[in-house]
Design a protein around this motif. Structure first.
Motif, PDB file in Angstrom:
ATOM      1  N   ASP A  25       0.811  -1.207   0.000  1.00  0.00           N
ATOM      2  CA  ASP A  25       0.000   0.000   0.000  1.00  0.00           C
ATOM      3  C   ASP A  25       0.855   1.272   0.000  1.00  0.00           C
ATOM      4  OD1 ASP A  25      -2.223  -1.635   0.033  1.00  0.00           O
ATOM      5  OD2 ASP A  25      -2.636  -1.343   2.178  1.00  0.00           O
ATOM      6  N   GLU A  26       2.107   1.149   0.453  1.00  0.00           N
ATOM      7  CA  GLU A  26       3.038   2.276   0.435  1.00  0.00           C
ATOM      8  C   GLU A  26       3.714   2.432  -0.927  1.00  0.00           C
ATOM      9  OE1 GLU A  26       5.586   1.228   3.698  1.00  0.00           O
ATOM     10  OE2 GLU A  26       4.220   2.099   5.185  1.00  0.00           O
ATOM     11  N   GLY A  27       3.403   1.525  -1.850  1.00  0.00           N
ATOM     12  CA  GLY A  27       3.931   1.641  -3.198  1.00  0.00           C
ATOM     13  C   GLY A  27       5.044   0.685  -3.558  1.00  0.00           C
ATOM     14  N   VAL A  28       5.420  -0.204  -2.644  1.00  0.00           N
ATOM     15  CA  VAL A  28       6.446  -1.190  -2.973  1.00  0.00           C
ATOM     16  C   VAL A  28       5.783  -2.259  -3.852  1.00  0.00           C
ATOM     17  CG1 VAL A  28       8.090  -2.871  -2.051  1.00  0.00           C
ATOM     18  CG2 VAL A  28       7.597  -0.778  -0.757  1.00  0.00           C
ATOM     19  N   PRO A  29       6.376  -2.561  -5.010  1.00  0.00           N
ATOM     20  CA  PRO A  29       5.777  -3.565  -5.887  1.00  0.00           C
ATOM     21  C   PRO A  29       5.616  -4.914  -5.178  1.00  0.00           C
ATOM     22  CG  PRO A  29       7.513  -2.376  -7.047  1.00  0.00           C
ATOM     23  CD  PRO A  29       7.586  -1.973  -5.607  1.00  0.00           C
ATOM     24  N   VAL A  30       4.510  -5.597  -5.466  1.00  0.00           N
ATOM     25  CA  VAL A  30       4.203  -6.873  -4.821  1.00  0.00           C
ATOM     26  C   VAL A  30       5.338  -7.869  -4.993  1.00  0.00           C
ATOM     27  CG1 VAL A  30       2.623  -8.853  -4.861  1.00  0.00           C
ATOM     28  CG2 VAL A  30       1.707  -6.541  -4.981  1.00  0.00           C
ATOM     29  N   ASN A  31       5.944  -7.911  -6.184  1.00  0.00           N
ATOM     30  CA  ASN A  31       7.035  -8.876  -6.383  1.00  0.00           C
ATOM     31  C   ASN A  31       8.236  -8.559  -5.494  1.00  0.00           C
ATOM     32  OD1 ASN A  31       7.498  -6.601  -8.142  1.00  0.00           O
ATOM     33  ND2 ASN A  31       9.043  -7.801  -9.205  1.00  0.00           N
ATOM     34  N   VAL A  32       8.495  -7.279  -5.247  1.00  0.00           N
ATOM     35  CA  VAL A  32       9.610  -6.898  -4.371  1.00  0.00           C
ATOM     36  C   VAL A  32       9.278  -7.296  -2.933  1.00  0.00           C
ATOM     37  CG1 VAL A  32      10.960  -4.959  -3.460  1.00  0.00           C
ATOM     38  CG2 VAL A  32      10.388  -5.044  -5.895  1.00  0.00           C
ATOM     39  N   VAL A  33       8.053  -7.057  -2.502  1.00  0.00           N
ATOM     40  CA  VAL A  33       7.629  -7.460  -1.159  1.00  0.00           C
ATOM     41  C   VAL A  33       7.763  -8.973  -1.011  1.00  0.00           C
ATOM     42  CG1 VAL A  33       5.695  -7.576   0.455  1.00  0.00           C
ATOM     43  CG2 VAL A  33       6.067  -5.487  -0.867  1.00  0.00           C
ATOM     44  N   SER A  34       7.284  -9.719  -1.987  1.00  0.00           N
ATOM     45  CA  SER A  34       7.328 -11.177  -1.922  1.00  0.00           C
ATOM     46  C   SER A  34       8.762 -11.695  -1.825  1.00  0.00           C
ATOM     47  CB  SER A  34       6.633 -11.775  -3.145  1.00  0.00           C
ATOM     48  OG  SER A  34       6.719 -13.176  -3.131  1.00  0.00           O
ATOM     49  N   TRP A  35       9.627 -11.211  -2.698  1.00  0.00           N
ATOM     50  CA  TRP A  35      11.019 -11.676  -2.687  1.00  0.00           C
ATOM     51  C   TRP A  35      11.727 -11.252  -1.407  1.00  0.00           C
ATOM     52  CZ3 TRP A  35      13.038 -15.402  -5.434  1.00  0.00           C
ATOM     53  CH2 TRP A  35      12.409 -15.779  -6.618  1.00  0.00           C
ATOM     54  N   SER A  36      11.391 -10.079  -0.880  1.00  0.00           N
ATOM     55  CA  SER A  36      11.994  -9.633   0.381  1.00  0.00           C
ATOM     56  C   SER A  36      11.583 -10.537   1.531  1.00  0.00           C
ATOM     57  CB  SER A  36      11.586  -8.190   0.684  1.00  0.00           C
ATOM     58  OG  SER A  36      12.053  -7.320  -0.321  1.00  0.00           O
ATOM     59  N   LEU A  37      10.292 -10.901   1.565  1.00  0.00           N
ATOM     60  CA  LEU A  37       9.830 -11.821   2.605  1.00  0.00           C
ATOM     61  C   LEU A  37      10.514 -13.181   2.474  1.00  0.00           C
ATOM     62  CD1 LEU A  37       6.020 -11.006   2.700  1.00  0.00           C
ATOM     63  CD2 LEU A  37       7.639 -10.724   4.585  1.00  0.00           C
ATOM     64  N   MET A  38      10.698 -13.645   1.235  1.00  0.00           N
ATOM     65  CA  MET A  38      11.353 -14.931   1.026  1.00  0.00           C
ATOM     66  C   MET A  38      12.814 -14.868   1.487  1.00  0.00           C
ATOM     67  SD  MET A  38      11.477 -17.516  -2.267  1.00  0.00           S
ATOM     68  CE  MET A  38      10.221 -16.583  -3.051  1.00  0.00           C
ATOM     69  N   THR A  39      13.484 -13.766   1.190  1.00  0.00           N
ATOM     70  CA  THR A  39      14.871 -13.608   1.630  1.00  0.00           C
ATOM     71  C   THR A  39      14.947 -13.561   3.146  1.00  0.00           C
ATOM     72  OG1 THR A  39      15.423 -12.435  -0.409  1.00  0.00           O
ATOM     73  CG2 THR A  39      16.930 -12.161   1.445  1.00  0.00           C
ATOM     74  N   ALA A  40      14.050 -12.785   3.761  1.00  0.00           N
ATOM     75  CA  ALA A  40      14.021 -12.714   5.219  1.00  0.00           C
ATOM     76  C   ALA A  40      13.753 -14.093   5.818  1.00  0.00           C
ATOM     77  CB  ALA A  40      12.970 -11.710   5.677  1.00  0.00           C
ATOM     78  N   SER A  41      12.845 -14.849   5.202  1.00  0.00           N
ATOM     79  CA  SER A  41      12.538 -16.194   5.673  1.00  0.00           C
ATOM     80  C   SER A  41      13.770 -17.093   5.599  1.00  0.00           C
ATOM     81  CB  SER A  41      11.392 -16.785   4.850  1.00  0.00           C
ATOM     82  OG  SER A  41      11.155 -18.119   5.213  1.00  0.00           O
ATOM     83  N   ALA A  42      14.520 -16.991   4.522  1.00  0.00           N
ATOM     84  CA  ALA A  42      15.729 -17.811   4.370  1.00  0.00           C
ATOM     85  C   ALA A  42      16.769 -17.446   5.434  1.00  0.00           C
ATOM     86  CB  ALA A  42      16.317 -17.630   2.971  1.00  0.00           C
ATOM     87  N   ILE A  43      16.919 -16.158   5.675  1.00  0.00           N
ATOM     88  CA  ILE A  43      17.871 -15.713   6.699  1.00  0.00           C
ATOM     89  C   ILE A  43      17.432 -16.225   8.073  1.00  0.00           C
ATOM     90  CG2 ILE A  43      18.731 -13.673   7.931  1.00  0.00           C
ATOM     91  CD1 ILE A  43      18.636 -12.245   5.129  1.00  0.00           C
ATOM     92  N   TYR A  44      16.143 -16.099   8.366  1.00  0.00           N
ATOM     93  CA  TYR A  44      15.667 -16.512   9.685  1.00  0.00           C
ATOM     94  C   TYR A  44      15.652 -18.031   9.836  1.00  0.00           C
ATOM     95  CZ  TYR A  44      13.951 -15.176  14.197  1.00  0.00           C
ATOM     96  OH  TYR A  44      13.851 -14.957  15.546  1.00  0.00           O
ATOM     97  N   ALA A  45      15.368 -18.749   8.749  1.00  0.00           N
ATOM     98  CA  ALA A  45      15.435 -20.214   8.803  1.00  0.00           C
ATOM     99  C   ALA A  45      16.855 -20.665   9.122  1.00  0.00           C
ATOM    100  CB  ALA A  45      14.966 -20.823   7.485  1.00  0.00           C
ATOM    101  N   THR A  46      17.828 -20.008   8.513  1.00  0.00           N
ATOM    102  CA  THR A  46      19.225 -20.329   8.807  1.00  0.00           C
ATOM    103  C   THR A  46      19.533 -20.044  10.272  1.00  0.00           C
ATOM    104  OG1 THR A  46      19.879 -19.820   6.534  1.00  0.00           O
ATOM    105  CG2 THR A  46      21.624 -19.826   8.182  1.00  0.00           C
ATOM    106  N   TYR A  47      19.099 -18.875  10.755  1.00  0.00           N
ATOM    107  CA  TYR A  47      19.314 -18.499  12.155  1.00  0.00           C
ATOM    108  C   TYR A  47      18.651 -19.490  13.103  1.00  0.00           C
ATOM    109  CZ  TYR A  47      18.403 -16.063  16.547  1.00  0.00           C
ATOM    110  OH  TYR A  47      18.286 -15.749  17.860  1.00  0.00           O
ATOM    111  N   SER A  48      17.446 -19.950  12.757  1.00  0.00           N
ATOM    112  CA  SER A  48      16.726 -20.854  13.656  1.00  0.00           C
ATOM    113  C   SER A  48      17.453 -22.183  13.829  1.00  0.00           C
ATOM    114  CB  SER A  48      15.298 -21.095  13.159  1.00  0.00           C
ATOM    115  OG  SER A  48      15.280 -21.955  12.042  1.00  0.00           O
ATOM    116  N   VAL A  49      18.273 -22.548  12.855  1.00  0.00           N
ATOM    117  CA  VAL A  49      19.004 -23.814  12.922  1.00  0.00           C
ATOM    118  C   VAL A  49      20.419 -23.615  13.456  1.00  0.00           C
ATOM    119  CG1 VAL A  49      19.934 -25.729  11.538  1.00  0.00           C
ATOM    120  CG2 VAL A  49      17.647 -24.828  11.058  1.00  0.00           C
ATOM    121  N   THR A  50      21.091 -22.545  13.005  1.00  0.00           N
ATOM    122  CA  THR A  50      22.518 -22.397  13.310  1.00  0.00           C
ATOM    123  C   THR A  50      22.828 -21.272  14.278  1.00  0.00           C
ATOM    124  OG1 THR A  50      22.975 -20.874  11.483  1.00  0.00           O
ATOM    125  CG2 THR A  50      23.115 -23.247  11.012  1.00  0.00           C
TER     126      THR A  50
END
Length: 90
Positions: A25-50
């Protein structure tokens, strides 16, 4: 997962979706939001294990990928079932 963890999961998931929609709603393209969430998820998944030291070895990466794929497959099946139900009601 326990009932409490399931509720926590659902609440956290909704918070992420709400934040993603706010960014959209602030104007960030949906694809950028989606990929950012996926990147954050990958970083946090790594943190949750290591933790903060090291990273996943190849088998760990495969486990995270498999879990993500299973989750995505389940979500798509639920969406298809919902779409089928709505069509049947029309």
């Amino acid at each position: 997962m326990s009932d409490d963890q399931t509720k926590q999961h659902d609440d956290c998931m909704q918070r992420f979706i709400d934040l993603a929609n706010t960014m959209k709603d602030e104007g960030v393209p949906v694809n950028v939001v989606s990929w950012s969430l996926m990147t954050a998820s990958a970083i946090y998944a790594t943190y949750s294990v290591t933790g903060n030291s090291g990273g996943l070895n190849p088998s760990g990466v495969d486990k995270v990928v498999d879990a993500y794929k299973q989750n995505l497959t389940n979500i798509q099946a639920l969406k298809k079932a919902e779409d089928d139900r709505k069509r049947a009601e029309s």
